[in-house]
Design a protein around this motif. Structure first.
Motif, PDB file in Angstrom:
ATOM      1  N   GLU A 125       0.861  -1.201   0.000  1.00 35.75           N
ATOM      2  CA  GLU A 125       0.000   0.000   0.000  1.00 35.75           C
ATOM      3  C   GLU A 125       0.894   1.246   0.000  1.00 35.75           C
ATOM      4  O   GLU A 125       0.918   2.000   0.971  1.00 35.75           O
ATOM      5  N   ILE A 126       1.643   1.415  -1.062  1.00 33.26           N
ATOM      6  CA  ILE A 126       2.548   2.570  -1.175  1.00 33.26           C
ATOM      7  C   ILE A 126       2.227   3.252  -2.502  1.00 33.26           C
ATOM      8  O   ILE A 126       2.166   2.570  -3.538  1.00 33.26           O
ATOM      9  N   PRO A 127       2.028   4.563  -2.492  1.00 36.19           N
ATOM     10  CA  PRO A 127       1.630   5.229  -3.743  1.00 36.19           C
ATOM     11  C   PRO A 127       2.712   5.144  -4.817  1.00 36.19           C
ATOM     12  O   PRO A 127       3.906   5.217  -4.521  1.00 36.19           O
ATOM     13  N   GLY A 128       2.260   4.948  -6.056  1.00 39.94           N
ATOM     14  CA  GLY A 128       3.132   5.084  -7.233  1.00 39.94           C
ATOM     15  C   GLY A 128       4.221   4.047  -7.409  1.00 39.94           C
ATOM     16  O   GLY A 128       5.165   4.285  -8.154  1.00 39.94           O
ATOM     17  N   VAL A 129       4.081   2.901  -6.755  1.00 41.88           N
ATOM     18  CA  VAL A 129       5.194   1.943  -6.834  1.00 41.88           C
ATOM     19  C   VAL A 129       4.912   0.813  -7.832  1.00 41.88           C
ATOM     20  O   VAL A 129       5.802   0.060  -8.191  1.00 41.88           O
ATOM     21  N   LYS A 130       3.671   0.776  -8.332  1.00 40.12           N
ATOM     22  CA  LYS A 130       3.263  -0.355  -9.166  1.00 40.12           C
ATOM     23  C   LYS A 130       4.142  -0.498 -10.418  1.00 40.12           C
ATOM     24  O   LYS A 130       4.443  -1.608 -10.847  1.00 40.12           O
ATOM     25  N   ASN A 181       5.695   0.170   7.201  1.00 37.87           N
ATOM     26  CA  ASN A 181       4.809   1.124   6.523  1.00 37.87           C
ATOM     27  C   ASN A 181       3.687   1.606   7.449  1.00 37.87           C
ATOM     28  O   ASN A 181       2.503   1.593   7.096  1.00 37.87           O
ATOM     29  N   ARG A 206       5.236   5.393   8.370  1.00 40.16           N
ATOM     30  CA  ARG A 206       4.542   5.204   7.100  1.00 40.16           C
ATOM     31  C   ARG A 206       5.453   5.646   5.943  1.00 40.16           C
ATOM     32  O   ARG A 206       6.181   6.631   6.071  1.00 40.16           O
ATOM     33  N   ARG A 208       5.799   7.521   2.843  1.00 43.16           N
ATOM     34  CA  ARG A 208       5.016   8.595   2.191  1.00 43.16           C
ATOM     35  C   ARG A 208       5.169   8.513   0.674  1.00 43.16           C
ATOM     36  O   ARG A 208       4.218   8.727  -0.072  1.00 43.16           O
ATOM     37  N   ASP A 209       6.345   8.155   0.220  1.00 44.89           N
ATOM     38  CA  ASP A 209       6.594   8.129  -1.229  1.00 44.89           C
ATOM     39  C   ASP A 209       7.806   7.238  -1.531  1.00 44.89           C
ATOM     40  O   ASP A 209       8.598   6.939  -0.640  1.00 44.89           O
TER      41      ASP A 209
END
Ligand SMILES: Cc1cc2nc3c(=O)[nH]c(=O)nc-3n(C[C@H](O)[C@H](O)[C@H](O)COP(=O)(O)OP(=O)(O)OC[C@H]3O[C@@H](n4cnc5c(N)ncnc54)[C@H](O)[C@@H]3O)c2cc1C
Length: 340
Positions: A125-130, A181, A206, A208-209
């Motif tokens: 559940e981390i933004p932009g890592v896909k 996280n 967490r 963050r980015d």
């Protein structure tokens, strides 16, 4: 004479394989070469697509792209007359000895069903890592540990499994961190002791980015803190098993949701088989391919025995006898006498 596409009932396939990934295609090659009437139904989301260079598949010393392996598998299966159709099966039912599969596009009927539907690894559940998936974000130590030797590695997770992953990664790198996280650690005392004993750092803030360029991770940015340089992340959030079809037919699952099978990949439901990552196997391509082959051999054997019991082989033989020469012709030329 080849058995016509289903000799007994043209609307019912001998075998349907749901899933045209590694396990399903391997099964289709075996079934095609066993002269079976086989259709592979695939929705096109094999996990193998995510691996740019597969390094651990036998026979490719320089590696092979996952996409290329699938493409070759499809053309190999077609070469032996397996049909591959693009559809997604939404539901299935059993009517007497026939499985009826309802897809988005069509309805299919088959005597034997092989479920090779695979799994889905939950991303972190981390933004932009896909977009880093398969390049610098991984799920599998056995697949990818070797390629990250000596690098800075973060294991994302807060469970015993995350701790064991971190410990296992010490074989590949001295620089291993566990990042929860923002979650409270859920590992037990024994695992906490191991973290302390092996001096593995734990970051509980967490994330963050993720600083990444061209799919290559450079750093994790923790909430309210400076970023930490990291080259690769491994995530341990778990898997979703695509077991719905087998479950609907009443097949037994284990506590994780994997379809239980015997050594020949037979499920607990007669005429239903499963292969690949949707079973309790270690989720590796070569294992999935082997399981697909084992399932195909069991299906072929079971169909053969059924054809003897139902005398359908005899009916096929009648057709052969009516059509083809069944006895080799006697040669008219005399064989040469051997001289000493
Ligand atoms: C990022 C990444 C890297 C990996 N790297 C490696 C590696 O280096 N080496 C290695 O050995 N393994 C690797 N793996 C694991 C490998 O991809 C799997 O072991 C392998 O693909 C499993 O094969 P399978 O046939 O069980 O499932 P899959 O190959 O995933 O195929 C399942 C197929 O079923 C289809 N399907 C599912 N449900 C339906 C439905 N209802 N109707 C129709 N079709 C359906 C899907 O679309 C899919 O095509 C990697 C996985 C990932 C995610």
């Amino acid at each position: 004479m080849k058995r016509p596409a289903h000799f007994e009932d043209p609307n019912t396939r001998e075998v349907i394989v749901v899933g045209g990934g590694i396990a399903g295609l391997s099964a289709a090659i075996y079934l095609g070469r066993a002269q079976r009437d086989v259709v592979v139904i695939d929705s096109g989301h094999s996990m193998a697509k995510w691996e740019p260079v597969v390094q651990n598949y036998l026979g490719f010393p320089n590696g092979v792209g996952g996409e290329e392996l699938l493409k070759n598998g499809r053309s190999q299966a077609r070469r032996y007359e397996a049909r591959i159709v693009c559809d997604e099966i939404k539901t299935v039912s059993a009517r007497k000895s026939i499985f009826v599969l309802k897809g988005k596009r069509k309805t299919y009927r088959t005597k034997r069903l092989l479920v090779a539907t695979g799994i889905f690894h939950l991303p972190p559940e981390i933004p932009g890592v896909k977009e880093c998936l398969g390049h610098s974000m991984f799920f599998c130590k056995d697949c990818d540990g070797y390629r990250v030797r000596g690098k800075r590695i973060a294991i994302i997770g807060a469970t015993n499994e995350a701790v064991e992953y971190a410990l296992g990664m010490l074989d590949y790198s001295a620089c291993v961190v566990v990042a929860t996280n923002g979650r409270e650690p859920q590992w037990d005392k024994k695992h906490a002791r191991w973290l302390a004993e092996y001096e593995i750092p734990v970051a509980v803030k967490r994330i963050r980015d993720v600083d990444h360029r061209k799919r290559k991770i450079h750093a994790l940015e923790f909430a309210g803190e400076k970023s930490v340089r990291i080259d690769y992340i491994f995530t341990t959030r778990g898997d979703i098993f695509h077991n719905q079809l087998a479950k609907k037919l009443g097949a037994r699952l284990d506590s994780d949701g994997q379809i239980k099978v015997d050594q020949c990949m037979r499920t607990t439901v007669p005429r239903l088989y499963a292969a690949g990552c949707v079973t309790p196997a270690n989720c590796q391509m070569i294992i999935a391919a082997g399981q697909g082959a084992a399932a195909a051999q069991a299906i072929n054997r079971d169909l053969f025995e059924e054809s003897l019991a139902s005398h359908s082989l005899r009916r096929f033989r009648d057709a052969q006898l009516a059509d083809d020469k069944t006895v080799p012709e006697v040669s008219k030329t005399k064989p040469k006498r051997r001289t000493r």
